[in-house]
Design a protein around this motif. Sequence first.
Motif, short mmCIF file in Angstrom:
data_model
loop_
_atom_site.label_atom_id
_atom_site.label_comp_id
_atom_site.label_asym_id
_atom_site.label_seq_id
_atom_site.Cartn_x
_atom_site.Cartn_y
_atom_site.Cartn_z
N UNK A 279 36.41 33.46 43.72
CA UNK A 279 37.40 32.40 43.98
C UNK A 279 37.10 31.69 45.29
N UNK A 280 36.69 32.43 46.30
CA UNK A 280 36.32 31.80 47.57
C UNK A 280 35.11 30.89 47.38
N UNK B 285 39.08 41.61 54.71
CA UNK B 285 40.12 41.08 55.58
C UNK B 285 40.12 39.56 55.59
N UNK B 286 38.93 38.97 55.70
CA UNK B 286 38.83 37.51 55.72
C UNK B 286 39.27 36.91 54.39
N UNK C 271 43.88 34.16 51.46
CA UNK C 271 44.70 34.17 50.26
C UNK C 271 43.96 34.46 48.97
N UNK C 272 42.74 34.99 49.06
CA UNK C 272 41.95 35.25 47.85
C UNK C 272 42.02 36.71 47.39
N UNK C 273 42.42 37.62 48.27
CA UNK C 273 42.33 39.04 47.98
C UNK C 273 43.66 39.73 48.24
N UNK C 274 44.08 40.59 47.30
CA UNK C 274 45.36 41.28 47.43
C UNK C 274 45.22 42.80 47.48
#
Length: 398
Positions: A374-375, A348-349, A354-357
């Motif tokens: 990416x985070x 969720x975080x 904006x890193x996970x879809x």
Amino acid sequence: MFPSREFRRLSLVLLAIFFLLAADQGFQNWIKEFRKTAIASGISGETYDRAFEGITAPDPWVLEKARYQPEFVAPVWQYFDNRVQKRAIMRGREEKQRLQPWLDRIEQRFGVDPNILLAIWSVESSYGDVLDNEKVMRNVIRSLATLAYADPKRGKFARTQLLAALKILQSGDIDKSHLTGSWAGAMGHTQFIPTSYQAYAVDMDGDGKRDIWNSVPDALGTAASLLAKNGWRRGRTWGYEVTIPERKLPAGTLTVGEWEKLGVKRVRGQRFPRRDDRAELKLPDGRGGPAFLMIKNFFVLKRYNNSDRYATAIGLLADRIGGAPGLVHDWQRPFTPIDSAETEELQRLLKQKGFYEGEIDGKVGPGTRGAIKEFEKSIGVEVQGYPGREVLEQLRKN
């Protein structure tokens, strides 16, 4: 003068439409030709026409799944963490309480431990939750026809399964609108391919239909039928977690008593109930991880899915559903593990930032690990991609 960008884009769209229409016509011709094969195999023309009514084109999603299966191989810890986790254990115990009368009947008939059946149900379809996901549950006839027509690698398999699926439809066990499955044709709560359904399906609830899509008793009974017919030993376990000596041990199968003489012992000081059982030593994570002596029922579980990891995960999850403690020796992992609820928080975080879809499901796959990397890049720390407490704390801070 060169064509404009808009013109080139329109040309590409028109070209794509042309090839799509050409493929559709080829697919329709294939359907007409395969009708002869189906009828020669005992399928009526009425059943065939009804099955293919409204199917005019291959399923592009099925082809995408078939052609672009990822080569990513999950680390051992990831494979087991995604399957033997708190949420699956608690849900299994709830379902066991809810279905106890049915589970007792199935065990009496087939001799298979109910906890094993619940573990299979969990791993195969998340206790049936995946059956409501229209993104992954497709029309089995269209999926298998797509593979038979357009996938040379799986064509023979798909044609065999398609004929079996048509026979299932003809039998009346399920209607066309509910004949759904995975992209490769695995069906129902316990994910049976059509030929396996034909071999093992049972009508456990007595309604005259072998309905593994809508009847949980039928689905679990069918899984038990498969295991029983492949040699499941009533009242026996699948294997034991053990400790092993430092010295090299032989490969192959020995009796449990012979393994004991070589220094192999059950964890927590427990005794082996039968020293004459034949067993094979398995080290799924090498010498640094947990070790197991696997007996007959482990190899029967592999008839469901011919994978050591799969059979071990089913056994471990079944034991936990039944109230057994976790492993004494954990998998080798370079991070501090978190449970499935915390993994959902992590996902969720990552999504909020904006890193996970992907889906918030508490299961770690390449999408989650890629998002973690990416985070980590974004905050200037070492890029590892591990779904542990360390990165969860970083996400909470940032």
